[in-house]
Enzyme design. Sequence first.
Site, PDB file in Angstrom:
ATOM      1  N   HIS A 198       6.851 -15.705  -6.349  1.00 25.40           N
ATOM      2  CA  HIS A 198       6.190 -14.725  -5.475  1.00 25.40           C
ATOM      3  C   HIS A 198       7.047 -13.475  -5.273  1.00 25.40           C
ATOM      4  O   HIS A 198       6.654 -12.384  -5.677  1.00 25.40           O
ATOM      5  CB  HIS A 198       5.882 -15.413  -4.138  1.00 25.40           C
ATOM      6  CG  HIS A 198       5.173 -14.566  -3.141  1.00 25.40           C
ATOM      7  ND1 HIS A 198       4.350 -15.081  -2.158  1.00 25.40           N
ATOM      8  CD2 HIS A 198       5.176 -13.226  -2.921  1.00 25.40           C
ATOM      9  CE1 HIS A 198       3.870 -14.103  -1.408  1.00 25.40           C
ATOM     10  NE2 HIS A 198       4.367 -12.961  -1.854  1.00 25.40           N
ATOM     11  N   HIS A 224       7.804  -7.852  -4.470  1.00 29.83           N
ATOM     12  CA  HIS A 224       7.426  -8.798  -5.518  1.00 29.83           C
ATOM     13  C   HIS A 224       8.366  -8.617  -6.716  1.00 29.83           C
ATOM     14  O   HIS A 224       7.932  -8.555  -7.857  1.00 29.83           O
ATOM     15  CB  HIS A 224       5.968  -8.588  -5.920  1.00 29.83           C
ATOM     16  CG  HIS A 224       4.997  -9.072  -4.897  1.00 29.83           C
ATOM     17  ND1 HIS A 224       3.628  -9.020  -5.088  1.00 29.83           N
ATOM     18  CD2 HIS A 224       5.175  -9.619  -3.670  1.00 29.83           C
ATOM     19  CE1 HIS A 224       3.015  -9.515  -4.025  1.00 29.83           C
ATOM     20  NE2 HIS A 224       3.936  -9.881  -3.150  1.00 29.83           N
ATOM     21  N   CYS A 282       1.538 -10.165   5.684  1.00 27.27           N
ATOM     22  CA  CYS A 282       2.966 -10.430   5.913  1.00 27.27           C
ATOM     23  C   CYS A 282       3.339 -10.377   7.393  1.00 27.27           C
ATOM     24  O   CYS A 282       4.461 -10.752   7.757  1.00 27.27           O
ATOM     25  CB  CYS A 282       3.826  -9.399   5.186  1.00 27.27           C
ATOM     26  SG  CYS A 282       3.553  -9.245   3.419  1.00 27.27           S
ATOM     27  N   GLU A 304      31.175  -8.013  -7.587  1.00 20.67           N
ATOM     28  CA  GLU A 304      31.543  -6.936  -6.661  1.00 20.67           C
ATOM     29  C   GLU A 304      30.431  -6.598  -5.671  1.00 20.67           C
ATOM     30  O   GLU A 304      30.685  -6.358  -4.482  1.00 20.67           O
ATOM     31  CB  GLU A 304      31.932  -5.687  -7.458  1.00 20.67           C
ATOM     32  CG  GLU A 304      32.302  -4.478  -6.616  1.00 20.67           C
ATOM     33  CD  GLU A 304      33.626  -4.634  -5.878  1.00 20.67           C
ATOM     34  OE1 GLU A 304      33.901  -3.790  -5.002  1.00 20.67           O
ATOM     35  OE2 GLU A 304      34.387  -5.593  -6.170  1.00 20.67           O
TER      36      GLU A 304
END
Length: 257
Positions: A210, A127, A107, A148
């Site tokens: 994903h 995930h 990542c 809300e």
Amino acid sequence: MASCFCNKVDVTEGTHGTSSSDDALVSSQDPRHPANLICTLCKMFYYNNWVTGTGGGISIKHSKTGHIYIAPSGVQKEQLKPADMFVMDPASGSYLRTPQLYKPSACTPLFMSCYKQRDAGAVIHTHSQHAVMCSLIFDKELRIANIEQIKAIPSGKKDAKTGKDINLSFFDTLVIPIIDNTAHEEDLTEGLQEALQKYPNTTAVIVRRHGIYVWGPSVDKAKVYNEAIDYLMEVAWKMHQLGIPPDCGIGEEKKYL
């Protein structure tokens, strides 16, 4: 097309141990230190079923040093320890600390895109099943209004007098872009960057089949946004099951029931 930052990030696997000076980067009695806080949040996210099976990740920028702390790849998130953290210098894209046993998170290029294009203080990747379901239901965007919890999400605008961020109102429509998944996490970078450019006010991007990336100016804000958005994704999914468009006007839901 967005220029990709991923070539500036060293994502090679660590092959060496850590010196005492390296360990000093992750050694702190302060529970708010990024190395400690990542462990706390990952355990919390694990029990929310957001980062099971080693999936997902989190990164926090140190508020004083600017160093980027990143959870490693392929590690059970509820078992993370501060010593497991990677630490990156954002200016050079090189690692200041590389734990011996683990690989950098795939990542990382996406985290860095959020830091550079959004000046984020933290980035969360989960995930979430709610994100996956919404990505199957909706095409390019998730749109939800008149709920809300939307009031917890920033609008991307600032108060002209105070300069403070303005959140969405109950009557506003939250729009979250959806991008298609790729075979490898790092290959999502270009799609994420394009979404960041096309949706300058968004604080999240859903990845089809994903999960989701969520960021904020601080780790506390990113956590709030992630929790609120997950709630809203669940509501959107359940509204769709009833045949109600999540962005329908107040009172319009009755004609769908």
